[in-house]
Design a protein around this motif. Structure first.
Motif, PDB file in Angstrom:
ATOM      1  N   GLY A   1       0.834  -1.191   0.000  1.00 13.05           N
ATOM      2  CA  GLY A   1       0.000   0.000   0.000  1.00 13.05           C
ATOM      3  C   GLY A   1       0.862   1.232   0.000  1.00 13.05           C
ATOM      4  N   SER A   2       0.271   2.357  -0.313  1.00 11.84           N
ATOM      5  CA  SER A   2       0.988   3.628  -0.259  1.00 11.84           C
ATOM      6  C   SER A   2       0.006   4.743   0.006  1.00 11.84           C
ATOM      7  CB  SER A   2       1.753   3.897  -1.570  1.00 11.84           C
ATOM      8  OG  SER A   2       0.847   4.063  -2.651  1.00 11.84           O
ATOM      9  N   ALA A   3       0.525   5.849   0.500  1.00 16.47           N
ATOM     10  CA  ALA A   3      -0.285   7.038   0.772  1.00 16.47           C
ATOM     11  C   ALA A   3       0.662   8.227   0.713  1.00 16.47           C
ATOM     12  CB  ALA A   3      -0.981   6.931   2.136  1.00 16.47           C
ATOM     13  N   GLY A   4       0.336   9.316   1.386  1.00 22.37           N
ATOM     14  CA  GLY A   4       1.192  10.486   1.417  1.00 22.37           C
ATOM     15  C   GLY A   4       0.910  11.285   2.667  1.00 22.37           C
ATOM     16  N   PHE A   5       1.656  12.373   2.840  1.00 28.42           N
ATOM     17  CA  PHE A   5       1.522  13.200   4.028  1.00 28.42           C
ATOM     18  C   PHE A   5       0.576  14.371   3.781  1.00 28.42           C
ATOM     19  CE2 PHE A   5       6.067  11.682   4.772  1.00 28.42           C
ATOM     20  CZ  PHE A   5       5.655  10.668   5.625  1.00 28.42           C
ATOM     21  N   PRO A   6       0.030  14.961   4.840  1.00 25.06           N
ATOM     22  CA  PRO A   6      -0.889  16.098   4.681  1.00 25.06           C
ATOM     23  C   PRO A   6      -0.200  17.308   4.070  1.00 25.06           C
ATOM     24  CG  PRO A   6      -0.967  15.209   6.931  1.00 25.06           C
ATOM     25  CD  PRO A   6       0.220  14.600   6.261  1.00 25.06           C
ATOM     26  N   SER A   7      -0.997  18.180   3.503  1.00 27.75           N
ATOM     27  CA  SER A   7      -0.506  19.494   3.075  1.00 27.75           C
ATOM     28  C   SER A   7      -1.682  20.462   3.128  1.00 27.75           C
ATOM     29  CB  SER A   7       0.088  19.455   1.662  1.00 27.75           C
ATOM     30  OG  SER A   7      -0.887  19.084   0.712  1.00 27.75           O
TER      31      SER A   7
ATOM     32  N   VAL B   1      -9.019 -10.568   6.670  1.00 33.43           N
ATOM     33  CA  VAL B   1      -9.653  -9.260   6.783  1.00 33.43           C
ATOM     34  C   VAL B   1      -8.847  -8.386   7.742  1.00 33.43           C
ATOM     35  CG1 VAL B   1     -11.707  -8.027   7.577  1.00 33.43           C
ATOM     36  CG2 VAL B   1     -11.943 -10.092   6.207  1.00 33.43           C
ATOM     37  N   ASP B   2      -8.300  -8.984   8.798  1.00 28.31           N
ATOM     38  CA  ASP B   2      -7.489  -8.221   9.759  1.00 28.31           C
ATOM     39  C   ASP B   2      -6.261  -7.620   9.096  1.00 28.31           C
ATOM     40  OD1 ASP B   2      -9.137  -8.614  11.930  1.00 28.31           O
ATOM     41  OD2 ASP B   2      -8.030 -10.325  12.713  1.00 28.31           O
ATOM     42  N   ALA B   3      -5.615  -8.370   8.194  1.00 28.53           N
ATOM     43  CA  ALA B   3      -4.448  -7.840   7.490  1.00 28.53           C
ATOM     44  C   ALA B   3      -4.838  -6.663   6.604  1.00 28.53           C
ATOM     45  CB  ALA B   3      -3.779  -8.939   6.664  1.00 28.53           C
ATOM     46  N   ASN B   4      -6.004  -6.754   5.966  1.00 28.58           N
ATOM     47  CA  ASN B   4      -6.505  -5.645   5.153  1.00 28.58           C
ATOM     48  C   ASN B   4      -6.818  -4.437   6.032  1.00 28.58           C
ATOM     49  OD1 ASN B   4      -7.413  -6.412   2.059  1.00 28.58           O
ATOM     50  ND2 ASN B   4      -7.230  -8.205   3.368  1.00 28.58           N
ATOM     51  N   GLU B   5      -7.422  -4.683   7.177  1.00 26.65           N
ATOM     52  CA  GLU B   5      -7.703  -3.608   8.133  1.00 26.65           C
ATOM     53  C   GLU B   5      -6.405  -2.932   8.563  1.00 26.65           C
ATOM     54  OE1 GLU B   5      -9.529  -3.136  12.698  1.00 26.65           O
ATOM     55  OE2 GLU B   5      -9.256  -5.120  11.784  1.00 26.65           O
ATOM     56  N   HIS B   6      -5.392  -3.748   8.836  1.00 30.64           N
ATOM     57  CA  HIS B   6      -4.092  -3.208   9.259  1.00 30.64           C
ATOM     58  C   HIS B   6      -3.507  -2.295   8.183  1.00 30.64           C
ATOM     59  CE1 HIS B   6      -0.037  -3.622  11.268  1.00 30.64           C
ATOM     60  NE2 HIS B   6       0.315  -3.217  10.045  1.00 30.64           N
ATOM     61  N   MET B   7      -3.442  -2.806   6.946  1.00 30.65           N
ATOM     62  CA  MET B   7      -2.825  -2.038   5.869  1.00 30.65           C
ATOM     63  C   MET B   7      -3.544  -0.715   5.637  1.00 30.65           C
ATOM     64  SD  MET B   7      -0.462  -1.812   3.563  1.00 30.65           S
ATOM     65  CE  MET B   7       0.183  -3.476   3.325  1.00 30.65           C
ATOM     66  N   ILE B   8      -4.870  -0.744   5.613  1.00 31.87           N
ATOM     67  CA  ILE B   8      -5.625   0.469   5.313  1.00 31.87           C
ATOM     68  C   ILE B   8      -5.544   1.456   6.471  1.00 31.87           C
ATOM     69  CG2 ILE B   8      -7.915   1.378   4.769  1.00 31.87           C
ATOM     70  CD1 ILE B   8      -8.445  -1.332   3.344  1.00 31.87           C
ATOM     71  N   THR B   9      -5.601   0.973   7.704  1.00 32.16           N
ATOM     72  CA  THR B   9      -5.446   1.855   8.862  1.00 32.16           C
ATOM     73  C   THR B   9      -4.070   2.507   8.842  1.00 32.16           C
ATOM     74  OG1 THR B   9      -6.906   0.413  10.165  1.00 32.16           O
ATOM     75  CG2 THR B   9      -5.580   2.002  11.378  1.00 32.16           C
ATOM     76  N   HIS B  10      -3.057   1.728   8.494  1.00 31.15           N
ATOM     77  CA  HIS B  10      -1.679   2.231   8.413  1.00 31.15           C
ATOM     78  C   HIS B  10      -1.578   3.353   7.378  1.00 31.15           C
ATOM     79  CE1 HIS B  10       2.836   1.596   8.298  1.00 31.15           C
ATOM     80  NE2 HIS B  10       2.628   2.189   7.122  1.00 31.15           N
ATOM     81  N   GLU B  11      -2.094   3.112   6.182  1.00 33.51           N
ATOM     82  CA  GLU B  11      -1.981   4.127   5.133  1.00 33.51           C
ATOM     83  C   GLU B  11      -2.797   5.376   5.471  1.00 33.51           C
ATOM     84  OE1 GLU B  11       0.370   3.822   3.280  1.00 33.51           O
ATOM     85  OE2 GLU B  11       0.726   1.658   3.306  1.00 33.51           O
ATOM     86  N   LEU B  12      -3.942   5.208   6.096  1.00 30.74           N
ATOM     87  CA  LEU B  12      -4.698   6.382   6.562  1.00 30.74           C
ATOM     88  C   LEU B  12      -3.890   7.150   7.609  1.00 30.74           C
ATOM     89  CD1 LEU B  12      -8.339   4.963   6.816  1.00 30.74           C
ATOM     90  CD2 LEU B  12      -7.474   6.630   5.153  1.00 30.74           C
ATOM     91  N   GLY B  13      -3.098   6.428   8.390  1.00 27.41           N
ATOM     92  CA  GLY B  13      -2.234   7.090   9.368  1.00 27.41           C
ATOM     93  C   GLY B  13      -1.247   8.034   8.698  1.00 27.41           C
ATOM     94  N   HIS B  14      -0.701   7.608   7.559  1.00 33.12           N
ATOM     95  CA  HIS B  14       0.194   8.506   6.828  1.00 33.12           C
ATOM     96  C   HIS B  14      -0.543   9.749   6.342  1.00 33.12           C
ATOM     97  CE1 HIS B  14       3.706   6.047   6.976  1.00 33.12           C
ATOM     98  NE2 HIS B  14       3.269   5.104   6.164  1.00 33.12           N
ATOM     99  N   THR B  15      -1.778   9.584   5.883  1.00 31.87           N
ATOM    100  CA  THR B  15      -2.501  10.734   5.325  1.00 31.87           C
ATOM    101  C   THR B  15      -2.758  11.808   6.361  1.00 31.87           C
ATOM    102  OG1 THR B  15      -4.793   9.949   5.717  1.00 31.87           O
ATOM    103  CG2 THR B  15      -3.690   9.201   3.688  1.00 31.87           C
ATOM    104  N   ILE B  16      -2.746  11.443   7.650  1.00 33.65           N
ATOM    105  CA  ILE B  16      -2.956  12.442   8.701  1.00 33.65           C
ATOM    106  C   ILE B  16      -1.643  12.817   9.389  1.00 33.65           C
ATOM    107  CG2 ILE B  16      -5.363  11.790   9.061  1.00 33.65           C
ATOM    108  CD1 ILE B  16      -4.482  10.343  11.638  1.00 33.65           C
TER     109      ILE B  16
END
Length: 253
Positions: A150-156, A175-190
């Motif tokens: 997965g990938s994301a980016g930082f706020p601006s 499903v837990d692994a998918n939850e982990h990955m998506i929660t992680h990438e959302l963490g980067h976005t904030i």
């Protein structure tokens, strides 16, 4: 999160050959890389993949975000996060909008719902909602790609990064692994960096302190093997925040 074999690590010295405000993406990338290095990111933590600049393997950095990193000094108390955060005086509701392709993968879709629930269960100063919906102060597109990372980016500009990209190979994980990955990438976005930025043992590498975002949040340890924001995930991931992830989120938001 990109696997090591899936990325091209570029020599920054070869890229830093010009500067300017031309709209040419190559020139923009040169400025982004220059700004990141000036902000303290080690050159070997910066990579260019398909024309975009990333740090720490999965966090895309826009030109605007890289400029903001130079405009702000070190914060008063901040652990494993960039200098860029979401401005919750203007962003109260963040909507995550999955593409139609994303929605065709049942476990990615379930993981998104659980990731949103992870953040909303903490009573933070913003809420997340699955789109399409109304009342959104900021929007994040959830899109699918190949692979199992997965990938994301930082706020601006005080708003979260506008895209998370999740590998469809995760459909074969829990499903837990998918939850982990998506929660992680959302963490980067904030605005969160990897918890193990100083020694990315979970990925077998060292990202370096980067000179920013390394000040300890009161009540959190200097390392947290259980953190959901560590560099790489295990197939046995639960998808839940560690107790110190929660302390950090509550401190910042």
């Amino acid at each position: 999160m990109f696997k090591r074999t899936a990325v091209l690590v570029v020599s920054c010295g070869a890229l830093l050959t010009a500067c300017g405000t031309d709209a040419d993406p190559r020139l923009e990338n040169e400025e982004i890389i220059s700004n990141l290095i000036e902000a303290g990111y080690p050159a070997d933590s910066i990579m260019v993949v398909e024309g975009a600049v990333y740090v720490e393997r999965d966090a895309q950095v826009s030109l605007e975000a890289s400029r903001e990193m130079l405009q702000r000094g070190e914060g008063s108390a901040e652990q494993y996060r960039t200098n860029n955060l979401v401005d919750t005086t203007i962003v109260k509701k963040i909507c995550i909008n999955p593409t139609s392709a994303f929605n065709t993968y049942s476990r990615l879709s379930q993981g998104l719902d659980l990731a949103i629930q992870n953040y909303n269960s903490l009573g933070l100063s913003f809420v997340m909602a699955r789109g399409p919906t109304t009342g959104c102060n900021a929007n994040i597109t959830a899109q699918a790609t190949s692979g199992a990372g997965g990938s994301a980016g930082f706020p601006s500009g005080g708003r979260p990064y506008g895209t998370i990209t999740i590998g469809t190979g995760l459909q074969s994980y829990s499903v837990d692994a998918n939850e982990h990955m998506i929660t992680h990438e959302l963490g980067h976005t904030i605005g969160f960096r990897h918890t193990d930025f100083f020694n990315a043992a979970s990925c077998g590498g060292n990202e370096g302190s980067a000179g920013v975002g390394a000040i300890l949040i009161p009540g959190t340890p200097t390392s947290d093997p259980s953190s959901l924001m560590n560099s790489c995930f295990r197939a046995t991931a639960t998808g839940e925040f560690s107790q110190y992830d929660i302390v950090a989120l509550n401190y910042l938001y």
